[in-house]
Design a protein around this motif. Structure first.
Motif, short mmCIF file in Angstrom:
data_model
loop_
_atom_site.label_atom_id
_atom_site.label_comp_id
_atom_site.label_asym_id
_atom_site.label_seq_id
_atom_site.Cartn_x
_atom_site.Cartn_y
_atom_site.Cartn_z
N LYS A 145 -21.87 77.07 -20.90
CA LYS A 145 -20.74 76.36 -21.49
C LYS A 145 -19.55 77.28 -21.72
CE LYS A 145 -21.42 73.28 -24.75
NZ LYS A 145 -21.89 72.60 -25.98
N GLY A 146 -18.38 76.72 -21.61
CA GLY A 146 -17.15 77.40 -21.99
C GLY A 146 -16.72 78.54 -21.08
N ALA A 147 -15.81 79.36 -21.61
CA ALA A 147 -15.23 80.47 -20.84
C ALA A 147 -16.30 81.47 -20.43
CB ALA A 147 -14.14 81.15 -21.65
N GLY A 148 -17.28 81.70 -21.29
CA GLY A 148 -18.35 82.64 -20.97
C GLY A 148 -19.17 82.18 -19.77
N GLY A 149 -19.44 80.90 -19.71
CA GLY A 149 -20.17 80.36 -18.56
C GLY A 149 -19.39 80.54 -17.26
N ASP A 150 -18.08 80.37 -17.35
CA ASP A 150 -17.23 80.59 -16.17
C ASP A 150 -17.30 82.04 -15.71
OD1 ASP A 150 -16.47 77.93 -16.28
OD2 ASP A 150 -14.58 78.34 -17.33
N ILE A 151 -17.27 82.97 -16.67
CA ILE A 151 -17.37 84.39 -16.35
C ILE A 151 -18.71 84.68 -15.68
CG2 ILE A 151 -17.61 86.71 -17.36
CD1 ILE A 151 -15.54 85.73 -19.51
N MET A 152 -19.78 84.11 -16.22
CA MET A 152 -21.12 84.32 -15.67
C MET A 152 -21.20 83.84 -14.21
SD MET A 152 -24.78 82.84 -17.07
CE MET A 152 -24.41 81.15 -16.60
N LEU A 153 -20.70 82.64 -13.95
CA LEU A 153 -20.76 82.08 -12.60
C LEU A 153 -19.85 82.84 -11.64
CD1 LEU A 153 -20.96 78.25 -13.31
CD2 LEU A 153 -22.80 79.88 -12.88
N ASP A 154 -18.66 83.21 -12.09
CA ASP A 154 -17.75 83.98 -11.24
C ASP A 154 -18.37 85.33 -10.88
OD1 ASP A 154 -15.91 81.93 -11.28
OD2 ASP A 154 -14.63 82.87 -12.81
N THR A 155 -19.05 85.93 -11.84
CA THR A 155 -19.70 87.22 -11.59
C THR A 155 -20.85 87.06 -10.61
OG1 THR A 155 -19.09 87.99 -13.81
CG2 THR A 155 -20.84 89.21 -12.67
N ALA A 156 -21.65 86.01 -10.76
CA ALA A 156 -22.76 85.77 -9.83
C ALA A 156 -22.24 85.56 -8.41
CB ALA A 156 -23.58 84.56 -10.29
N LYS A 157 -21.15 84.80 -8.28
CA LYS A 157 -20.55 84.57 -6.96
C LYS A 157 -20.05 85.89 -6.36
CE LYS A 157 -19.02 79.92 -8.16
NZ LYS A 157 -17.85 79.11 -8.53
N ALA A 158 -19.46 86.73 -7.19
CA ALA A 158 -18.95 88.02 -6.72
C ALA A 158 -20.10 88.93 -6.25
CB ALA A 158 -18.14 88.71 -7.82
N VAL A 159 -21.20 88.91 -6.98
CA VAL A 159 -22.37 89.70 -6.58
C VAL A 159 -22.86 89.25 -5.21
CG1 VAL A 159 -24.82 90.11 -7.10
CG2 VAL A 159 -23.11 90.37 -8.90
#
Length: 112
Positions: free
Chosen positions: A63-77
């Protein structure tokens, strides 16, 4: 004995609340980035055994901005470390469903 997760849920609520405070956001976002790295590597490992094209992300942590950071980081990895799996698409629900989605998914599992 049953494992109780109330303590973990309360910690996550505090982390999400801290993400809303500008002075804490940079430090707290490191938690979500770490989760994203783990998610990216886990998906790459699973992809060695299963053909994965789509992933549905549920749970309060998304949820929220933290969830976006988590998903963006996973995509970058995936893009940087495992380009052969960079095609994997992430799907999310609205924030309310994210909070209860794991319960709904678990309730829908067949009895073994």
């Amino acid at each position: 004995s049953t494992i109780k997760h109330e303590h973990h849920a309360q910690c996550l609520k505090l982390i999400q609340k801290a993400m809303e405070k500008e002075e804490k956001k940079e430090e707290v976002s490191k938690i979500y980035k770490t989760c994203g790295v783990y998610l990216g590597y886990a998906l790459a490992q699973y992809s060695e055994f299963y053909k994965i094209d789509h992933v549905m992300i549920l749970g309060r942590v998304s949820k929220g901005a933290g969830g976006d950071i988590m998903l963006d980081t996973a995509k970058a990895v995936l893009a940087e470390e495992f380009p052969q799996y960079a095609h994997i698409e992430f799907h999310t629900a609205d924030d309310h469903f994210k909070g209860v989605g794991q319960c709904i998914a678990a309730a829908a599992l067949p009895k073994i």
